[in-house]
Enzyme design. Sequence first.
Site, PDB file in Angstrom:
ATOM      1  N   TRP A 132      -3.161  11.574  11.749  1.00 34.09           N
ATOM      2  CA  TRP A 132      -3.066  10.626  10.524  1.00 34.09           C
ATOM      3  C   TRP A 132      -3.623   9.301  10.507  1.00 34.09           C
ATOM      4  O   TRP A 132      -3.762   8.388  11.587  1.00 34.09           O
ATOM      5  CB  TRP A 132      -1.524  10.546  10.268  1.00 34.09           C
ATOM      6  CG  TRP A 132      -1.251   9.465   9.291  1.00 34.09           C
ATOM      7  CD1 TRP A 132      -0.962   7.997   9.608  1.00 34.09           C
ATOM      8  CD2 TRP A 132      -0.997   9.722   8.022  1.00 34.09           C
ATOM      9  NE1 TRP A 132      -0.826   7.452   8.278  1.00 34.09           N
ATOM     10  CE2 TRP A 132      -0.468   8.291   7.272  1.00 34.09           C
ATOM     11  CE3 TRP A 132      -1.011  10.629   7.108  1.00 34.09           C
ATOM     12  CZ2 TRP A 132      -0.325   8.235   5.979  1.00 34.09           C
ATOM     13  CZ3 TRP A 132      -0.684  10.478   5.829  1.00 34.09           C
ATOM     14  CH2 TRP A 132      -0.437   9.149   5.270  1.00 34.09           C
ATOM     15  N   ASN A 191      -3.808   5.562   8.012  1.00 40.77           N
ATOM     16  CA  ASN A 191      -3.864   4.862   6.858  1.00 40.77           C
ATOM     17  C   ASN A 191      -4.681   3.597   6.725  1.00 40.77           C
ATOM     18  O   ASN A 191      -5.715   3.534   7.118  1.00 40.77           O
ATOM     19  CB  ASN A 191      -2.293   4.652   6.108  1.00 40.77           C
ATOM     20  CG  ASN A 191      -1.036   4.222   6.894  1.00 40.77           C
ATOM     21  OD1 ASN A 191      -0.962   4.738   7.842  1.00 40.77           O
ATOM     22  ND2 ASN A 191      -0.746   2.899   6.530  1.00 40.77           N
ATOM     23  N   ASP A 192      -4.035   2.328   6.612  1.00 43.07           N
ATOM     24  CA  ASP A 192      -4.586   1.306   6.391  1.00 43.07           C
ATOM     25  C   ASP A 192      -5.849   0.779   7.546  1.00 43.07           C
ATOM     26  O   ASP A 192      -5.393   1.033   8.700  1.00 43.07           O
ATOM     27  CB  ASP A 192      -3.877   0.087   6.299  1.00 43.07           C
ATOM     28  CG  ASP A 192      -2.481   0.055   5.563  1.00 43.07           C
ATOM     29  OD1 ASP A 192      -2.272   1.099   5.222  1.00 43.07           O
ATOM     30  OD2 ASP A 192      -1.727  -0.915   5.578  1.00 43.07           O
ATOM     31  N   GLN A 203      -4.145   1.946  11.128  1.00 45.89           N
ATOM     32  CA  GLN A 203      -2.943   2.744  11.041  1.00 45.89           C
ATOM     33  C   GLN A 203      -3.180   4.060  11.534  1.00 45.89           C
ATOM     34  O   GLN A 203      -3.892   4.753  10.733  1.00 45.89           O
ATOM     35  CB  GLN A 203      -2.118   2.497   9.665  1.00 45.89           C
ATOM     36  CG  GLN A 203      -1.764   1.025   9.418  1.00 45.89           C
ATOM     37  CD  GLN A 203      -0.506   0.455  10.362  1.00 45.89           C
ATOM     38  OE1 GLN A 203       0.731   1.017  10.202  1.00 45.89           O
ATOM     39  NE2 GLN A 203      -0.911  -0.009  11.539  1.00 45.89           N
ATOM     40  N   TRP A 220       2.558  10.640   8.062  1.00 41.42           N
ATOM     41  CA  TRP A 220       2.842   9.454   8.609  1.00 41.42           C
ATOM     42  C   TRP A 220       3.948   9.460   9.782  1.00 41.42           C
ATOM     43  O   TRP A 220       4.630  10.500   9.692  1.00 41.42           O
ATOM     44  CB  TRP A 220       3.276   8.619   7.408  1.00 41.42           C
ATOM     45  CG  TRP A 220       3.328   6.957   7.508  1.00 41.42           C
ATOM     46  CD1 TRP A 220       2.351   5.955   7.687  1.00 41.42           C
ATOM     47  CD2 TRP A 220       4.499   6.409   8.119  1.00 41.42           C
ATOM     48  NE1 TRP A 220       2.963   4.732   7.941  1.00 41.42           N
ATOM     49  CE2 TRP A 220       4.234   5.098   8.242  1.00 41.42           C
ATOM     50  CE3 TRP A 220       5.972   6.761   8.580  1.00 41.42           C
ATOM     51  CZ2 TRP A 220       5.047   3.800   8.664  1.00 41.42           C
ATOM     52  CZ3 TRP A 220       6.661   5.761   8.771  1.00 41.42           C
ATOM     53  CH2 TRP A 220       6.321   4.465   8.793  1.00 41.42           C
ATOM     54  N   PHE A 230       2.529  -2.141  12.831  1.00 38.43           N
ATOM     55  CA  PHE A 230       2.193  -2.199  11.440  1.00 38.43           C
ATOM     56  C   PHE A 230       0.826  -2.809  11.187  1.00 38.43           C
ATOM     57  O   PHE A 230       0.215  -3.304  12.226  1.00 38.43           O
ATOM     58  CB  PHE A 230       3.447  -2.570  10.646  1.00 38.43           C
ATOM     59  CG  PHE A 230       4.261  -1.516   9.941  1.00 38.43           C
ATOM     60  CD1 PHE A 230       4.171  -0.242  10.497  1.00 38.43           C
ATOM     61  CD2 PHE A 230       4.804  -1.654   8.858  1.00 38.43           C
ATOM     62  CE1 PHE A 230       5.156   0.715  10.255  1.00 38.43           C
ATOM     63  CE2 PHE A 230       5.809  -0.669   8.460  1.00 38.43           C
ATOM     64  CZ  PHE A 230       5.686   0.563   8.960  1.00 38.43           C
ATOM     65  N   ARG A 244       5.305  -8.577   6.096  1.00 44.05           N
ATOM     66  CA  ARG A 244       4.354  -7.845   6.856  1.00 44.05           C
ATOM     67  C   ARG A 244       2.867  -8.174   6.411  1.00 44.05           C
ATOM     68  O   ARG A 244       2.502  -8.501   5.542  1.00 44.05           O
ATOM     69  CB  ARG A 244       4.491  -6.462   6.880  1.00 44.05           C
ATOM     70  CG  ARG A 244       4.389  -5.537   5.671  1.00 44.05           C
ATOM     71  CD  ARG A 244       4.921  -4.123   5.798  1.00 44.05           C
ATOM     72  NE  ARG A 244       4.846  -3.435   4.628  1.00 44.05           N
ATOM     73  CZ  ARG A 244       5.788  -3.201   3.890  1.00 44.05           C
ATOM     74  NH1 ARG A 244       7.010  -3.541   4.406  1.00 44.05           N
ATOM     75  NH2 ARG A 244       5.819  -2.816   2.566  1.00 44.05           N
ATOM     76  N   GLU A 270       1.738  -5.935  -0.550  1.00 43.60           N
ATOM     77  CA  GLU A 270       1.416  -5.412   1.005  1.00 43.60           C
ATOM     78  C   GLU A 270      -0.156  -5.871   1.026  1.00 43.60           C
ATOM     79  O   GLU A 270      -0.814  -6.319   0.280  1.00 43.60           O
ATOM     80  CB  GLU A 270       1.414  -4.075   1.214  1.00 43.60           C
ATOM     81  CG  GLU A 270       2.648  -3.427   0.940  1.00 43.60           C
ATOM     82  CD  GLU A 270       2.884  -1.904   1.146  1.00 43.60           C
ATOM     83  OE1 GLU A 270       3.654  -1.419   2.161  1.00 43.60           O
ATOM     84  OE2 GLU A 270       2.135  -1.005   0.635  1.00 43.60           O
TER      85      GLU A 270
HETATM   86  C1  FRU Z   1       0.557  -0.164   3.618  1.00 44.11           C
HETATM   87  C2  FRU Z   1       1.409  -0.325   4.489  1.00 44.11           C
HETATM   88  C3  FRU Z   1       1.690  -1.580   5.250  1.00 44.11           C
HETATM   89  C4  FRU Z   1       2.304  -1.534   6.340  1.00 44.11           C
HETATM   90  C5  FRU Z   1       1.508  -0.143   6.712  1.00 44.11           C
HETATM   91  C6  FRU Z   1       2.639   0.940   7.650  1.00 44.11           C
HETATM   92  O1  FRU Z   1      -0.295   0.911   3.112  1.00 44.11           O
HETATM   93  O2  FRU Z   1       2.650   0.005   3.792  1.00 44.11           O
HETATM   94  O3  FRU Z   1       2.282  -2.620   4.165  1.00 44.11           O
HETATM   95  O4  FRU Z   1       1.934  -2.270   7.322  1.00 44.11           O
HETATM   96  O5  FRU Z   1       1.149   0.574   5.594  1.00 44.11           O
HETATM   97  O6  FRU Z   1       1.864   2.096   7.908  1.00 44.11           O
END
Ligand code: FRU
Length: 456
Positions: free
Chosen positions: A21, A23-24, A40, A48, A80, A148, A200
Amino acid sequence: MSTKGVRNFRPKVHFTPPKNWSNDPNGMVYMDGLWHLYYQNHPEQPAWGPMHWGHAVSRDLLHWEHQPIALHPDELGYIFSGSMAYDKENTSGFGKEGEVPVVAMYTSHRPEDGHECQSIAYSLDGGFHFEKYYGNPVIDNPGLTDFRDPKVFWNKKRKCWSMILAAKDCAYIYASPDLKNWEKTGEFGREENRVESTWECTDLFPLQTEEGEKWVLLVSMMALPGKSCANIQYFIGEFDGDTFRAAKQGEEPLWLDFGFDNYAGVTFHNYDKPIYLGWGVSPEYANQVPTGEFAGLMTMARELSLIKTERGYRLAAKPFGLDHLRAVSYPVADGDSLISERFGLKVQGQSGKIAFSNEKKQELVIEIREDVIRIDRSRAGAWDFSEKYCDKLHSVGEAKRLLSGDVDMELLLDVSYLEVFADKGLETASMTVYPDVPYEKISIQGDLMVQIYQLQ
Ligand code: FRU
């Protein structure tokens, strides 16, 4: 029926994790000719989970070398999203004997109750190995459920570090002399936040225009189920060293992208222009996409600028370094075969339609009109892995054109990801598509002149 993993949907020129996985994008920084991307990452599953910072480096933002994980969860929680500070002057004091510390600032997220606070870690070998700071957290939670994604930048006005983060439904701005001690200097978003949603991944950076310097604030807005998609809103205004104020910009919120799959994007630290990367899947269905052993990708790196239009200044995005990827381009005509599942198109003309289709009668359609550009992915491929993927809000992306006259558009299709840059990058769309078999034919209607090139 879901097609999870039935075929290889991995894009070739877009960044994807080696497996499992992502993400950001996090902590992006340019140092000594190397672009560092942290992200991430759940390294155990293509879903996730406990968040780490994965890591990759590149010399051109097009070819990436995977690195070992940079940050692992600890007693304060998951790691995060966050950013990096290239601490040339060793303001943090982490550097010994002339070493330049690179300081990661991230959110520690406690999975038991969602408690969020800000922590730092430093590297003395240019961003490959990190030590967590013993004094963490450096900013405790002020009583907010969402607090965050710190984005650090050097504040030339106050000659200190500044940082912007997402605080529930607005942004807080802080300052620090040493990256360890922080004081709050400003807040933005209460009145301007017409789209009610959780904020975010905020970012704040200057851009030069013919009217002098302007500041841009990016914010990823979570979806409001049934009402709005997850998307990135932006504001243009000024930063006085303490806080950000938006200029009047009309009634409509400004959005970075008119597709559905560009979220949580921010810019690189320590480069003289804002270079942007976003997470190339909507958080609304990223956990269900049919990509099998890996999940998540990044957009192409994009250089951002401000262009004056009849409706005022607007953000424009241009793919970075694409010249190196373009092989020879040649004209294509209606009905021609596509010989690869990754290619670029250059399109010029007044109006018309371009469609990519396959033997399963799946079709991705891009329509250009005098006043709008529309992308319809409702019949583009697999869709039923998630109820949201092709619902009313997520089927057709549409942008009002900001320039008049013939369109000048470039698009990239990289196996399962489409990116469109039109009218100098003022209208940009990013979309995932999962055709059961590659598109094999292109149809062209209208007066469009289309050139194709292979993505190397
Ligand atoms: C955005 C988010 C952030 C957080 C992260 C967690 O996609 O929700 O706000 O830090 O992903 O994985």
